[in-house]
Motif scaffolding. Structure first.
Motif, PDB file in Angstrom:
ATOM      1  N   ASP A 165       0.842  -1.206   0.000  1.00  0.00           N
ATOM      2  CA  ASP A 165       0.000   0.000   0.000  1.00  0.00           C
ATOM      3  C   ASP A 165       0.875   1.254   0.000  1.00  0.00           C
ATOM      4  N   SER A 166       2.030   1.142  -0.592  1.00  0.00           N
ATOM      5  CA  SER A 166       2.947   2.263  -0.800  1.00  0.00           C
ATOM      6  C   SER A 166       2.893   2.646  -2.275  1.00  0.00           C
ATOM      7  N   SER A 167       2.391   3.828  -2.558  1.00  0.00           N
ATOM      8  CA  SER A 167       2.204   4.228  -3.959  1.00  0.00           C
ATOM      9  C   SER A 167       3.520   4.218  -4.728  1.00  0.00           C
ATOM     10  N   SER A 168       4.595   4.672  -4.097  1.00  0.00           N
ATOM     11  CA  SER A 168       5.873   4.763  -4.815  1.00  0.00           C
ATOM     12  C   SER A 168       6.363   3.377  -5.237  1.00  0.00           C
ATOM     13  N   GLU A 169       6.274   2.397  -4.354  1.00  0.00           N
ATOM     14  CA  GLU A 169       6.776   1.060  -4.682  1.00  0.00           C
ATOM     15  C   GLU A 169       5.907   0.362  -5.724  1.00  0.00           C
ATOM     16  N   VAL A 170       4.599   0.512  -5.610  1.00  0.00           N
ATOM     17  CA  VAL A 170       3.695  -0.114  -6.579  1.00  0.00           C
ATOM     18  C   VAL A 170       3.865   0.517  -7.956  1.00  0.00           C
ATOM     19  N   ILE A 171       3.917   1.833  -7.997  1.00  0.00           N
ATOM     20  CA  ILE A 171       4.042   2.527  -9.291  1.00  0.00           C
ATOM     21  C   ILE A 171       5.408   2.257  -9.921  1.00  0.00           C
ATOM     22  N   ASP A 172       6.465   2.191  -9.115  1.00  0.00           N
ATOM     23  CA  ASP A 172       7.792   1.855  -9.650  1.00  0.00           C
ATOM     24  C   ASP A 172       7.778   0.472 -10.297  1.00  0.00           C
ATOM     25  N   THR A 173       7.186  -0.508  -9.613  1.00  0.00           N
ATOM     26  CA  THR A 173       7.167  -1.870 -10.148  1.00  0.00           C
ATOM     27  C   THR A 173       6.314  -1.950 -11.409  1.00  0.00           C
ATOM     28  N   ALA A 174       5.185  -1.260 -11.405  1.00  0.00           N
ATOM     29  CA  ALA A 174       4.338  -1.232 -12.601  1.00  0.00           C
ATOM     30  C   ALA A 174       5.066  -0.567 -13.770  1.00  0.00           C
ATOM     31  N   SER A 175       5.798   0.504 -13.479  1.00  0.00           N
ATOM     32  CA  SER A 175       6.560   1.199 -14.519  1.00  0.00           C
ATOM     33  C   SER A 175       7.652   0.301 -15.081  1.00  0.00           C
ATOM     34  N   LEU A 176       8.324  -0.437 -14.216  1.00  0.00           N
ATOM     35  CA  LEU A 176       9.365  -1.363 -14.650  1.00  0.00           C
ATOM     36  C   LEU A 176       8.779  -2.402 -15.598  1.00  0.00           C
ATOM     37  N   TYR A 177       7.622  -2.940 -15.239  1.00  0.00           N
ATOM     38  CA  TYR A 177       6.957  -3.947 -16.065  1.00  0.00           C
ATOM     39  C   TYR A 177       6.564  -3.387 -17.434  1.00  0.00           C
ATOM     40  N   LEU A 178       6.073  -2.156 -17.440  1.00  0.00           N
ATOM     41  CA  LEU A 178       5.589  -1.545 -18.685  1.00  0.00           C
ATOM     42  C   LEU A 178       6.706  -0.922 -19.521  1.00  0.00           C
ATOM     43  N   GLY A 179       7.913  -0.862 -18.965  1.00  0.00           N
ATOM     44  CA  GLY A 179       9.005  -0.225 -19.690  1.00  0.00           C
ATOM     45  C   GLY A 179       8.922   1.282 -19.711  1.00  0.00           C
ATOM     46  N   ILE A 180       8.251   1.835 -18.700  1.00  0.00           N
ATOM     47  CA  ILE A 180       8.097   3.283 -18.574  1.00  0.00           C
ATOM     48  C   ILE A 180       9.175   3.814 -17.637  1.00  0.00           C
ATOM     49  N   PRO A 181       9.799   4.949 -17.944  1.00  0.00           N
ATOM     50  CA  PRO A 181      10.829   5.492 -17.055  1.00  0.00           C
ATOM     51  C   PRO A 181      10.277   5.763 -15.654  1.00  0.00           C
ATOM     52  N   LEU A 182      11.085   5.509 -14.637  1.00  0.00           N
ATOM     53  CA  LEU A 182      10.666   5.846 -13.282  1.00  0.00           C
ATOM     54  C   LEU A 182      10.477   7.353 -13.164  1.00  0.00           C
ATOM     55  N   CYS A 183       9.520   7.740 -12.325  1.00  0.00           N
ATOM     56  CA  CYS A 183       9.240   9.162 -12.081  1.00  0.00           C
ATOM     57  C   CYS A 183       8.780   9.893 -13.345  1.00  0.00           C
ATOM     58  N   SER A 184       8.098   9.187 -14.217  1.00  0.00           N
ATOM     59  CA  SER A 184       7.609   9.810 -15.447  1.00  0.00           C
ATOM     60  C   SER A 184       6.639  10.954 -15.143  1.00  0.00           C
ATOM     61  N   GLU A 185       6.777  12.024 -15.907  1.00  0.00           N
ATOM     62  CA  GLU A 185       5.845  13.156 -15.805  1.00  0.00           C
ATOM     63  C   GLU A 185       4.954  13.233 -17.036  1.00  0.00           C
ATOM     64  N   PRO A 187       1.687  12.324 -18.747  1.00  0.00           N
ATOM     65  CA  PRO A 187       0.345  11.851 -18.351  1.00  0.00           C
ATOM     66  C   PRO A 187      -0.083  10.594 -19.106  1.00  0.00           C
ATOM     67  N   LYS A 188       0.321  10.466 -20.373  1.00  0.00           N
ATOM     68  CA  LYS A 188      -0.081   9.288 -21.146  1.00  0.00           C
ATOM     69  C   LYS A 188       0.585   8.026 -20.594  1.00  0.00           C
ATOM     70  N   GLN A 189       1.847   8.139 -20.242  1.00  0.00           N
ATOM     71  CA  GLN A 189       2.531   6.980 -19.672  1.00  0.00           C
ATOM     72  C   GLN A 189       1.929   6.601 -18.323  1.00  0.00           C
ATOM     73  N   MET A 190       1.624   7.595 -17.515  1.00  0.00           N
ATOM     74  CA  MET A 190       1.071   7.305 -16.196  1.00  0.00           C
ATOM     75  C   MET A 190      -0.366   6.806 -16.292  1.00  0.00           C
TER      76      MET A 190
END
Length: 345
Positions: A165-185, A187-190
């Motif tokens: 239930d930590s947004s940063s850890e969940v979003i980082d892992t989802a980004s890694l899976y999707l091939g999206i850069p961490l800390c993306s700004e 809106p389409k990627q997020m």
């Protein structure tokens, strides 16, 4: 009458001195849940006479909120590395220059003066490790070489998943899976991250970052798969041998939890003693033996339990992509907050 008043005054003064001396031998720590074993706290108290009280939190965001609200008298906190710059920027940490202390020489070279504390002024690495997925191989024995097993789970695991239930850890892992850069700004990627997490939500039984509860639920079969940290997964496997820690082809996230002193700490000298104590190899080994994560301190090997020396959760396979989470900018933080609020509705 004046002698009586003087005597009473002297007694009160003595009483206050005793009380203040007693108060000085306290240490209030706030840490991730279950980070300290009773033996290591008892050893510190025996060596120093300082009584340690430990409070807990289950996400970096919760710690940040606690410290912003005044810290409730904490002397030591243990934020993850990507939150250290945020706490410094918010003026929530005391500068105590650990780089100048003898124990700093014990730290592994790649963690000295790290990017999140380049002057070695605010933080001392306490423990580090990876974040991935643990699953019960007795429940599911199919392909598990990708985060697809977590985000688009097979039927056997649907409804039996725990996510942090930590947004940063969940979003980082989802980004890694999707091939999206961490800390993306972007809106389409997020939006892709949000869509992935919303589609997964129906298969998730619980959102929790409480290590003890996750271990118990995995061991009892309440859940069969969870985001988890490597060392915590090892502790869970000791409770249930069919639990397996994954190294997906997309890579694993890496983290370093750090000892810091919150701004306004009431017992900063005791905090410095505690940090120095935990940074000694024998004591750092006690921490690693208990938490099972990797130690950032050199010289722990002679003191480690034999089970740690070949544990798959602690030995990252050659060729595995290891990605340290980053400190996000304001735009990325706002987008992440929106995603998490939307997901948790």
């Amino acid at each position: 009458m004046s002698k009586l008043i003087a005597a009473v005054g002297a007694t009160l003064t003595l009483g206050l001195a005793v009380t203040n001396a007693h108060a000085a031998e306290q240490l209030n720590v706030v840490s991730w849940s279950g980070y300290f074993s009773p033996p290591i706290l008892e050893k510190f108290e025996k060596e120093t006479g300082i009584k340690v009280t430990v409070d807990s939190y289950d996400s970096n965001e919760t710690l940040l909120a606690k410290l912003k609200q005044g810290g409730t008298g904490y002397d030591v906190a243990i934020p993850s590395h990507q939150f250290v710059p945020i706490l410094i920027q918010e003026k929530l940490l005391e500068r105590f220059d650990p780089v100048n202390q003898p124990y700093y020489a014990n730290i592994e070279d790649n963690l000295k003066k790290p990017t999140w504390d380049p002057e070695g002024a605010y933080a001392v690495p306490f423990i580090w490790g990876t974040t991935s997925v643990v699953l019960d191989s007795a429940r599911y024995s199919g392909p598990a070489d990708s985060y697809s097993v977590l985000f688009t789970p097979p039927k056997e695991l649907q409804g039996r998943i725990n996510m942090f239930d930590s947004s940063s850890e969940v979003i980082d892992t989802a980004s890694l899976y999707l091939g999206i850069p961490l800390c993306s700004e972007d809106p389409k990627q997020m939006q892709q991250v949000l869509t992935l997490l919303k589609n997964q939500k129906g298969f998730v039984k619980t959102y929790s970052s409480k290590a003890g509860s996750i271990r118990e639920n995995l061991a009892s079969g309440e859940v069969d798969m969870s985001m988890f940290w490597g060392g915590s997964s090892m502790r869970a496997r000791e409770m249930k041998s069919s639990l397996k820690y994954l190294y997906p082809k997309e890579g694993v996230m890496a983290w370093v939890d750090n000892l810091v002193i919150p701004a306004g700490a009431k017992n900063p000298e005791n905090a410095k003693k505690f940090i120095a104590f935990l940074s000694q190899p024998e004591n750092a080994a006690m921490t690693q033996n208990f938490l099972k994560h990797q130690s950032p301190i050199r010289g722990v090997e002679p003191f480690l339990d034999a089970s740690l020396k070949d544990a798959p959760e602690l030995h990252i396979p050659e060729g595995t992509k290891v990605v340290f989470s980053k400190t996000c900018g304001e735009g990325a933080i706002r987008l992440a907050d929106r995603i998490w609020t939307n997901l948790m509705r």
